[in-house]
Design a protein around this motif. Structure first.
Motif, mmCIF file in Angstrom:
data_model
loop_
_atom_site.group_PDB
_atom_site.id
_atom_site.type_symbol
_atom_site.label_atom_id
_atom_site.label_comp_id
_atom_site.label_asym_id
_atom_site.label_seq_id
_atom_site.Cartn_x
_atom_site.Cartn_y
_atom_site.Cartn_z
ATOM 1 N N ALA A 33 0.760 -1.163 0.098
ATOM 2 C CA ALA A 33 0.026 -0.012 -0.068
ATOM 3 C C ALA A 33 0.694 1.203 -0.158
ATOM 4 O O ALA A 33 0.592 2.361 -0.677
ATOM 5 C CB ALA A 33 -1.016 -0.125 1.151
ATOM 6 N N ALA A 34 2.070 1.143 0.654
ATOM 7 C CA ALA A 34 2.920 2.243 0.918
ATOM 8 C C ALA A 34 3.595 2.622 -0.414
ATOM 9 O O ALA A 34 3.480 3.794 -1.016
ATOM 10 C CB ALA A 34 4.190 2.339 1.835
ATOM 11 N N SER A 40 1.845 7.911 -6.099
ATOM 12 C CA SER A 40 0.773 8.659 -6.314
ATOM 13 C C SER A 40 0.726 9.794 -5.679
ATOM 14 O O SER A 40 0.246 11.067 -6.224
ATOM 15 C CB SER A 40 -0.687 8.105 -6.557
ATOM 16 N N ALA A 41 0.939 9.787 -4.529
ATOM 17 C CA ALA A 41 0.995 11.256 -3.437
ATOM 18 C C ALA A 41 2.377 11.638 -2.999
ATOM 19 O O ALA A 41 2.474 12.590 -2.269
ATOM 20 C CB ALA A 41 -0.003 11.089 -2.217
ATOM 21 N N GLY A 42 3.367 10.932 -3.254
ATOM 22 C CA GLY A 42 4.781 11.418 -2.693
ATOM 23 C C GLY A 42 4.977 10.896 -1.590
ATOM 24 O O GLY A 42 4.373 10.023 -0.837
ATOM 25 N N ALA A 43 6.179 11.167 -1.098
ATOM 26 C CA ALA A 43 6.776 10.658 0.191
ATOM 27 C C ALA A 43 6.079 11.221 1.420
ATOM 28 O O ALA A 43 5.903 10.507 2.381
ATOM 29 C CB ALA A 43 8.144 11.078 0.331
ATOM 30 N N ASP A 44 5.113 12.208 1.179
ATOM 31 C CA ASP A 44 4.173 12.651 2.171
ATOM 32 C C ASP A 44 2.888 12.111 2.306
ATOM 33 O O ASP A 44 1.950 12.921 2.916
ATOM 34 C CB ASP A 44 4.620 14.207 2.646
ATOM 35 N N HIS A 110 16.009 5.375 -10.422
ATOM 36 C CA HIS A 110 15.530 5.016 -8.983
ATOM 37 C C HIS A 110 15.603 6.149 -7.916
ATOM 38 O O HIS A 110 14.625 6.184 -6.911
ATOM 39 C CB HIS A 110 16.754 4.085 -8.574
ATOM 40 N N PHE A 111 16.332 7.170 -7.862
ATOM 41 C CA PHE A 111 16.211 8.196 -7.064
ATOM 42 C C PHE A 111 14.888 9.104 -7.132
ATOM 43 O O PHE A 111 14.473 9.681 -6.230
ATOM 44 C CB PHE A 111 17.382 9.315 -7.153
ATOM 45 N N SER A 112 14.282 8.764 -8.232
ATOM 46 C CA SER A 112 13.144 9.737 -8.604
ATOM 47 C C SER A 112 11.813 8.682 -8.469
ATOM 48 O O SER A 112 10.940 9.230 -9.215
ATOM 49 C CB SER A 112 13.126 10.549 -9.671
ATOM 50 N N THR A 113 11.879 7.723 -7.913
ATOM 51 C CA THR A 113 10.740 6.793 -7.953
ATOM 52 C C THR A 113 9.361 7.394 -7.625
ATOM 53 O O THR A 113 8.524 7.159 -8.216
ATOM 54 C CB THR A 113 11.013 5.347 -7.044
ATOM 55 N N PHE A 114 9.506 8.300 -6.648
ATOM 56 C CA PHE A 114 8.343 9.122 -6.547
ATOM 57 C C PHE A 114 8.645 10.196 -5.795
ATOM 58 O O PHE A 114 9.770 10.583 -5.448
ATOM 59 C CB PHE A 114 7.426 8.375 -5.370
ATOM 60 N N ARG A 115 7.775 11.245 -5.615
ATOM 61 C CA ARG A 115 8.005 12.769 -5.342
ATOM 62 C C ARG A 115 8.542 12.861 -4.062
ATOM 63 O O ARG A 115 7.941 12.660 -2.782
ATOM 64 C CB ARG A 115 6.811 13.457 -5.615
#
Lengths: 201, 201
Positions: A33-34, A40-44, A110-115
């Motif tokens: 889920a994480a 979709s929503a970034g690290a936060d 890889h560094f930019s897998t998510f915001r």
DNA sequence: TTGACATCCTGAGGTTGCCTCAGGTTGAAT
DNA sequence: ATTCAACCTGAGGCAACCTCAGGATGTCAA
């Protein structure tokens, strides 16, 4: 004031797959889920959302991942491990500059897998009290090795340090993070950076 | 879901200094408090703290600055205006490459006035429904002019676009933002980037 | 000076997300 | 079957966001 470090028992907490069957089930569900939520929503992304998506109470999430950083670490560990492994394979290749370039491209992705990931990784790189620090150090070593080889072959300017290499990588990844689907400047960014660090014929 | 845009009446809200004496007083106090807070806590500083530092109720802050983005815009407008003005002065100089370089250095500093700013600016650059978009466009024009001049003089590779220039600038500013006092790689970053975009003799 | 009113201010309160913890449940080892 | 460490739950305290109804006030015209 929370110091920006994430220590448990005085050392960085690395999430470990729990032993009991229900524990493992939940751990895996939370992780899945994480990953989806971060993507979709970034690290936060909301941790309560993640817990509920995983079909688990919020307390359970915190049991397995006491800090957001530890969850991010667990969610990205595989990818970064692969990155390190790939570096070792590349070391064996014929052209050290090609190897470095290929690895850098992969690292940026890889560094930019998510915001928000690059920021966390950049932080972890030099802060030992951080879950991702271990993996970051490993990557640092991989990058440094590839860099050293390319420099030894006279293909990269000898005064470039590994830290500087990672600044370039992070910058590129950050640009990629910001990019909208129609405008991703990270490839060109890296190309220009490479132009700046390679030696002329 | 809040779309990430900041529209009021369908257009970006640019905070305007209010007319009544008490209004102006508060507006100024909030702005001063915001600058201080952003500097020390980054762009996501607590708005309630800012209001209370300004000696004003939270509703008053929202009256003058309906969105966080509008407050950031107001807090950074002066600096970015100076940046644009300086570009015009530089255009008159003898060496277009020196002008471009000087401007880029200055831009990086302004882009990283506080943690989180570059991200907002990068967003605003291509999103019209954003308070900072106006100023970002102006900067884009300034940078593009300086770039064009340097290219016309044969000092910068002709295939570099203004967008790419801004990616490099933002990347450098982001690195600076992340930097700890003992480790600021942005100067070297820019140096390497310049190495990559200037033409060889 | 004195209304009249648009502008401005206030702060309680609804909402969301963070994180903790006391109390209950359950897998697994004996 | 018993035991208990591992695990789960969700209420609740806290902080920040943002809104809005009601009250205060500066300004301007008479």
């Amino acid at each position: 004031m929370s110091s920006g470090r994430y220590l448990v028992d005085g050392k960085p907490y690395i999430a470990q797959r729990p032993k009991r069957a229900d524990g493992r089930r939940n751990y895996d569900a939370i992780l899945a889920a994480a990953r989806k939520a971060f993507e979709s929503a970034g690290a936060d992304a909301s941790l309560e959302d993640i817990a509920s998506q995983a079909g688990v109470a919020i307390g359970t999430l915190y049991r397995h991942f006491p800090t957001r950083a530890s969850l991010v670490e667990a969610a990205t560990r595989d990818g970064l491990e692969n990155l390190v492994a790939h570096a070792e394979r590349l070391t064996a290749g014929p052209d050290p500059l090609d190897a470095l370039i290929a690895w850098m491209r992969e690292a940026v992705v890889h560094f930019s897998t998510f915001r928000g990931l690059v920021g966390i990784l950049a932080q972890s790189m030099y802060d030992e009290g951080t879950p991702s620090h271990t993996m970051c150090s490993a990557m640092h070593r991989s990058g440094a090795d590839l860099l050293r080889a390319a420099q030894a072959a006279g293909r990269v300017r000898p005064d470039l340090t590994p830290d500087e290499l990672f600044d370039l990588l992070s910058g590129a990844a950050w640009v990629r993070e910001q990019a909208t689907p129609d405008r991703d400047g990270s490839a060109r960014f890296l190309e220009l950076a490479l132009e700046g660090i390679t030696t002329r014929d």
